[in-house]
Design a protein around this motif. Structure first.
Motif, PDB file in Angstrom:
ATOM      1  N   UNK A 125       0.846  -1.202   0.000  1.00 47.95           N
ATOM      2  CA  UNK A 125       0.000   0.000   0.000  1.00 47.95           C
ATOM      3  C   UNK A 125       0.875   1.244   0.000  1.00 47.95           C
ATOM      4  N   UNK A 126       0.570   2.145  -0.916  1.00 49.47           N
ATOM      5  CA  UNK A 126       1.306   3.399  -1.046  1.00 49.47           C
ATOM      6  C   UNK A 126       0.301   4.545  -1.080  1.00 49.47           C
ATOM      7  N   UNK A 127       0.494   5.524  -0.214  1.00 52.06           N
ATOM      8  CA  UNK A 127      -0.315   6.745  -0.240  1.00 52.06           C
ATOM      9  C   UNK A 127       0.589   7.915  -0.602  1.00 52.06           C
ATOM     10  N   UNK A 157      -5.995   3.353   3.415  1.00 53.11           N
ATOM     11  CA  UNK A 157      -4.988   3.888   2.506  1.00 53.11           C
ATOM     12  C   UNK A 157      -3.575   3.634   3.023  1.00 53.11           C
ATOM     13  N   UNK A 158      -3.405   3.561   4.331  1.00 47.32           N
ATOM     14  CA  UNK A 158      -2.081   3.637   4.935  1.00 47.32           C
ATOM     15  C   UNK A 158      -1.532   2.250   5.223  1.00 47.32           C
ATOM     16  N   UNK A 200       8.982  17.718  10.367  1.00 47.28           N
ATOM     17  CA  UNK A 200       8.978  16.853  11.546  1.00 47.28           C
ATOM     18  C   UNK A 200       7.561  16.461  11.937  1.00 47.28           C
ATOM     19  N   UNK A 201       6.634  17.385  11.787  1.00 44.18           N
ATOM     20  CA  UNK A 201       5.256  17.113  12.203  1.00 44.18           C
ATOM     21  C   UNK A 201       4.597  16.067  11.316  1.00 44.18           C
ATOM     22  N   UNK A 202       4.723  16.213  10.001  1.00 38.48           N
ATOM     23  CA  UNK A 202       4.038  15.276   9.106  1.00 38.48           C
ATOM     24  C   UNK A 202       4.662  13.875   9.207  1.00 38.48           C
ATOM     25  N   UNK A 203       5.998  13.803   9.361  1.00 42.05           N
ATOM     26  CA  UNK A 203       6.638  12.500   9.521  1.00 42.05           C
ATOM     27  C   UNK A 203       6.246  11.885  10.861  1.00 42.05           C
ATOM     28  N   UNK A 251       3.538   7.696  13.843  1.00 40.53           N
ATOM     29  CA  UNK A 251       2.610   7.298  14.897  1.00 40.53           C
ATOM     30  C   UNK A 251       1.472   6.438  14.358  1.00 40.53           C
ATOM     31  N   UNK A 252       1.152   6.597  13.073  1.00 37.57           N
ATOM     32  CA  UNK A 252       0.093   5.801  12.445  1.00 37.57           C
ATOM     33  C   UNK A 252       0.587   4.447  11.966  1.00 37.57           C
ATOM     34  N   UNK A 253       1.873   4.132  12.187  1.00 39.58           N
ATOM     35  CA  UNK A 253       2.403   2.826  11.822  1.00 39.58           C
ATOM     36  C   UNK A 253       3.049   2.752  10.461  1.00 39.58           C
ATOM     37  N   UNK A 254       3.253   3.888   9.799  1.00 42.56           N
ATOM     38  CA  UNK A 254       3.911   3.888   8.495  1.00 42.56           C
ATOM     39  C   UNK A 254       5.395   3.596   8.690  1.00 42.56           C
ATOM     40  N   UNK A 255       5.923   2.606   7.976  1.00 43.33           N
ATOM     41  CA  UNK A 255       7.327   2.218   8.120  1.00 43.33           C
ATOM     42  C   UNK A 255       8.264   3.141   7.363  1.00 43.33           C
ATOM     43  N   UNK A 256       7.869   3.513   6.141  1.00 40.67           N
ATOM     44  CA  UNK A 256       8.766   4.264   5.266  1.00 40.67           C
ATOM     45  C   UNK A 256       8.064   5.518   4.766  1.00 40.67           C
TER      46      UNK A 256
END
Length: 569
Positions: free
Chosen positions: A43-45, A97-98, A123-126, A131-136
């Motif tokens: 999955x890619x957003x 999506x994520x 820094x905020x968006x990353x 925190x939502x579990x996105x690895x990369x």
């Protein structure tokens, strides 16, 4: 804020895309959904402003059909607006999506009057995505275009805001140190060419395809990389009783600049390096890997990268080769001033004799010589002291750390000399000592082939093979040849592969080079029974082959064997 408003006006007027429309809250409306989510790893957003949205259809098309790829965003948005109006909104209403991968294609609308605000937004968006579990998390750099590649009107159009694009990219580069899960997709490097936009920055069909292919490549390669500071254990086939192996180490898609250390797995990682690389670079270097009793060695990586390892031979135990540490012999960064252009650095074997645990007089030493912080293009030549030579052992292009393996015979006083054409720091690490039983013969390099002379200046064509006759050059008891391969002026990124001519060409490389580069790499290679060695080229390039010496039956060479490729796992 005038420059930002100009960009926003251009972006909205020029694109005319069917992007998601904002509702009363400023958030995107819900698009049509895929009924069943793909695995998180597929999955890619993508969240983009006007430039990335120009590839809205091309990005999903670049991925296989069983991947779920969604693109959202709006022109003329600051990064914090992409986060609040699109990322957070999708997390709330479209959490499916994520998965493991999120791409941010923003920054063209940059608050140049408050640079720290941009860092905070990065820094905020990353942080939100992590925190939502996105690895990369991937971030597409901004295009930095030379004026000759676009029309005069487009160049004038981009002037009010183009000046800060390199600054944005510098911010993103620095963010790599703050976020271990951030990878840059280097649109800046790929996009300095004509024919990919319809103005200065907005994508045409060709540009959208290139942009999308870079995203796909980054997602594929990052998923297979080894982590920062990781150690990888590698077994060498048929290495029973061997003390060391000759290996070609290649790194691809490194997240940041870094290096590799090679060592016995039963010993700690050394502070020395055998292989240096820059972010996004594909580079190969030969190393002598010390083996433990199981025929294994370990690679420790400073920074995240893919690893490719090819083995070309082994050194027998108690047959004249003594694997060492490795041991740091000299480092001008700590010993004093850099080596100046035209100056000579003299090193004495006695300085490392006790650390290497060697009491005799070596016939030759295997060292790794690294140029660091060079001031310009140049090369380093390594010889016995008192000997004049015009060959090169290390070719470097400025500040990037550039190593190469060198086998050199000390003079009668046990000294070797290094000379540089350009001012640079020099680091020398000792990896092995050859004694009389090894059969090593190291003379001044003999040029075996140079397409600039032998082909009257014509480059070797892509996919061609150069046949080198080593028979007259090697002694009857030689187990292998020590050669230096140099690529000059490649017309496309590519590689060289060297192998015995009667063997099938292996799926391995000895040298990787980019467009226009001058790159050298040493190698221990065994020709076929007729003394023939073949060098094949992947891209059109000049080819230079120098014979550095020969090694006796202490060395058992063979066609390169690929023992590790993390990209294939």
């Amino acid at each position: 804020m005038r420059a930002t408003r100009v960009l926003a006006t251009i972006a909205i007027a020029a694109l005319g895309l069917g992007v998601s429309t904002a509702g009363a809250s400023g958030q995107a409306s819900e698009p049509e959904r895929i009924t069943e989510a793909a695995p998180r790893s597929q999955r890619v957003a993508v969240f983009a402003d006007s430039v990335g949205l120009g590839a809205r259809s091309a990005i999903p098309a670049a991925f296989p059909a069983d991947w779920e790829v969604n693109v959202d965003g709006q022109p003329a948005r600051f990064v914090e607006q992409l986060e609040n109006d699109f990322v957070k909104y999708r997390l709330a209403v479209s959490p499916q999506w994520f998965g493991d991968h999120v791409v941010i294609a923003g920054g063209y609308n940059y608050p140049y009057w408050d640079p720290e605000r941009f860092d905070r937004s990065i820094d905020s968006i990353i942080g939100t995505l992590t925190a939502a579990g996105v690895k990369h998390v991937y971030w597409v750099t901004l295009r930095e275009i030379d004026p000759q590649y676009i029309s005069g009107a487009a160049w004038r159009q981009v002037q009010p805001y183009y000046w800060y694009f390199p600054t944005v990219n510098d911010h993103l580069e620095r963010a790599l140190d703050r976020h271990a899960n951030l990878t840059l997709i280097d649109w800046a490097a790929a996009a300095n060419r004509p024919g990919i936009t319809y103005d200065a920055i907005h994508l045409n069909t060709t540009g959208a395809a290139l942009y999308s292919s870079l995203i796909k490549s980054a997602v594929d390669s990052t998923a297979t990389t080894v982590a920062d500071g990781s150690t990888t254990r590698i077994r060498v086939p048929d290495a029973d009783g061997a003390v060391a192996a000759t290996v070609n180490l290649t790194t691809t898609h490194p997240r940041r600049s870094g290096h590799l250390g090679v060592h016995r797995c039963d010993e700690p990682a050394p502070t020395t390096s055998v292989h240096n690389y820059s972010r996004g670079q594909v580079v190969a270097h030969t190393a002598l890997a010390p083996l433990d009793a199981n025929g294994e060695f370990c690679l420790t990586t400073l920074t995240q990268t893919n690893l490719v390892v090819d083995v070309t031979g082994t050194f027998a135990s108690d047959a004249g080769f003594n694997a060492v540490g490795p041991t740091r012999w000299h480092d001008t960064r700590t010993a004093g001033a850099p080596l100046g252009g035209g100056e000579t650095l003299r090193l004495d074997v006695d300085d490392v004799r006790s650390a290497a645990g060697f009491t005799g007089d070596p016939d030759a030493v295997a060292i790794n010589v690294t140029s660091v912080a060079g001031t310009d293009f140049g090369h380093i030549t390594v010889t016995p002291c008192g000997v004049d030579a015009d060959h090169s052992n290390v070719n470097f292009a400025g500040a990037a750390a550039t190593p190469n393996l060198v086998v050199v015979a000390p003079d009668a006083d046990g000294e070797i000399c290094l000379r540089s054409t350009t001012t640079t720091h020099v680091v020398v690490d000792l990896f092995g000592i050859f004694d009389e039983a090894s059969g090593v013969v190291v003379d001044l390099p003999r040029r075996l082939f140079d397409s600039r002379d032998d082909l009257d200046g014509t480059k070797v064509a892509a996919g061609s093979t150069v046949e080198i006759d080593l028979g007259p050059e090697l002694g009857e008891t030689a187990g292998g040849a020590i050669v230096n391969l140099t690529g000059v002026g490649a017309e496309a990124a590519g590689h060289f592969t060297a192998y015995p001519c009667t063997a099938d060409r292996p799926t391995a490389s000895n040298l990787n080079l980019g467009v226009g580069e001058v790159v050298a790499n040493a190698a221990f290679l065994t020709p076929d029974a007729d003394g023939l060695l073949c060098v094949s080229t992947h891209s059109r390039s000049h080819v230079v082959v120098d014979l550095l010496g020969e090694v006796g039956d202490v060395f058992e060479g063979h066609t390169a064997q690929r023992v590790l490729d993390t990209r294939q796992r």
